[in-house]
Design an enzyme around this catalytic site. Sequence first.
Site, short mmCIF file in Angstrom:
data_model
loop_
_atom_site.label_atom_id
_atom_site.label_comp_id
_atom_site.label_asym_id
_atom_site.label_seq_id
_atom_site.Cartn_x
_atom_site.Cartn_y
_atom_site.Cartn_z
N SER A 222 0.79 -1.23 0.00
CA SER A 222 0.00 0.00 0.00
C SER A 222 0.82 1.28 0.00
O SER A 222 0.34 2.32 -0.44
CB SER A 222 -0.95 0.02 1.20
OG SER A 222 -0.22 -0.03 2.43
N HIS A 250 -5.72 -3.83 -0.99
CA HIS A 250 -5.56 -2.81 -2.03
C HIS A 250 -5.62 -3.42 -3.43
O HIS A 250 -4.96 -2.95 -4.36
CB HIS A 250 -4.26 -2.05 -1.83
CG HIS A 250 -4.28 -1.17 -0.62
ND1 HIS A 250 -4.80 0.11 -0.64
CD2 HIS A 250 -3.88 -1.39 0.65
CE1 HIS A 250 -4.70 0.65 0.57
NE2 HIS A 250 -4.15 -0.25 1.38
N LYS A 281 -12.49 -0.54 1.84
CA LYS A 281 -11.84 0.27 0.80
C LYS A 281 -12.71 0.29 -0.46
O LYS A 281 -13.69 1.02 -0.51
CB LYS A 281 -10.43 -0.26 0.55
CG LYS A 281 -9.50 -0.04 1.75
CD LYS A 281 -8.10 -0.51 1.51
CE LYS A 281 -7.16 -0.11 2.64
NZ LYS A 281 -7.53 -0.63 3.97
#
Length: 435
Positions: A222, A250, A281
Site C-alpha cells: 500500500s 488494495h 476500501k
Amino acid sequence: MSRFSLMNCNRILYNLQRRPVALVQRRFIHLSSSRTGAASQQVLRHLDQELDGIRESGLWKHERVITTKQDSRIGVAQQDSSILNFCANNYLGLSSDPAVIEAGKKALDEYGAGLSSVRFICGTQTIHKHLEQQIAAFHGKEDAILYASCFDANAGLFETLLTKDDAVLSDELNHASIIDGIRLCRASKYRYHHLDMADLEEKLKDAQKFRHRLIATDGVFSMDGDVTPLKEICNLADKYNALVFIDECHATGFLGKTGRGTDELLGVQDKVDLINSTLGKALGGAAGGYTAGPKQVIDLLRNRSRPYLFSNSLPPPVVACASKVFDLLMDGSPLVEDIQSKTKRFRSKMTAAGFTISGSEHPICPVMLGDANLAASMSEDLLKKGIFVIGFSYPVVPMGKSRIRVQISASHSVEDIDRVVDAFIDVGRAHKVIP
C-alpha cells in the site's frame, strides 16, 4: 479518613471477594496513581518530550476534518469551497453510491443498528451468511468468514492455523497487520527481502525441516503501489510444498480484468490458498474484513480465532452495503476498466512532468519526495489549490522515503486527473522538486 476514601476502600475490599487478583491489583494501581500523581506525571513528561520530537522532525500527523460524505469532491473544515479528494481508498467511488447507501438504510430498518453480540452467541443474521457466501463465490473459494476489520482477520489467522511445528515466510514490507498477526503465532518466522524471489527460495529450502510452510504477502503493497510477483511465489510454493496467503486490501474489487484481485491479474487464482481482504476500501468503504479459503480452515477460524470469537458482529448496515457492492461486481462493472485507464493517465502525465512515481500500474501512485517536511509542506500547498492529499512519513514509511500518496478513484473525471497533475506541477516547481 474522608468519606470518599472510606467508600473506595469498602468497595475494594468487597471486590477482593469476587474479582481476580490481577484486576484488583490494577484497581489499586489506578487509585495510587490518581492520589499521588507521581508516576503519572513522570510518564506524561516523557511523552511530552517524545511528542515534541515528533513535531520537530516534521513527522507529526495532522488530521484534517471532512464535513461531507466520502467522495471525489468533499468539504473540509476551514476551507471555503469543495476540495478534490485524491487520497481515499475509495477506489470504485462506491462509498457514497446511492444504491449502496440505500441498501444500508434498508438493512438498518429491517435488521437494526447492531447485534450486541459476537457471532457464535446470537450475532449471526441471514445477511451475514449471505455476504460470506458472496465473498467465497467472488474469490472462487469454498467458504469465507467475516471480521470487524482485515486487521482482525490477519490477527486471527496465523495464530489459529500455525503451531511451533510450522514456518511462516513473510515479505519484509508486509502490512503492519500481517506482521502483528505473525508475531502472535508460535511458528518459526522467516522474513525475505522485498519481492526477492531468490531470497524467498533460500528460506524455503531452510524451512523444509518444518511440518507446514506458509508464504505470506500483500498482493499490493500500500505504501509503494507495487504488485507482488505472485506467479513466481506460487511456483516456489509448488516446488517447496508451501501454502500461499495474500492480503488483498488494495486489490479486491478493482485489480484484474473483473476486479477479483492480484491472483486474477497474474493468472493464478487456482494456486492461492488463503485470501484476506477488507470491506473498508473499494467494497463500500465502511468497515469489516474477511478470510476466504478452504472450508476446513474457515471452520477452524470460527472455533479458534480470537478476534472472531471475542468481537461483536458487523453491524447490519455495513453488511448490506458490502453485499450490494458484490452484487454490482458479480454482474460485471465498468468501474474496473475505468479506474485502470485513469490510473495510466495520471502516472504517465506525472512522469512526463519529472516526478518520480513509485510502484506499477496501480491506483496507488506515491509521489516520492524523500524529506518529511517537504512532503508535509507540499500537501498543505496543494490543499490551498483545492487538492486533498497527505504527506506520508516515518513510521508509516521508512525514514528518508517520505512521499505524497495519490490514490485514483473511478469517481474522478478526466478533468479531475488533469487538474491534480497541473497543481502538482505548480507546487513542485515552487518547491524546486521539478524544473
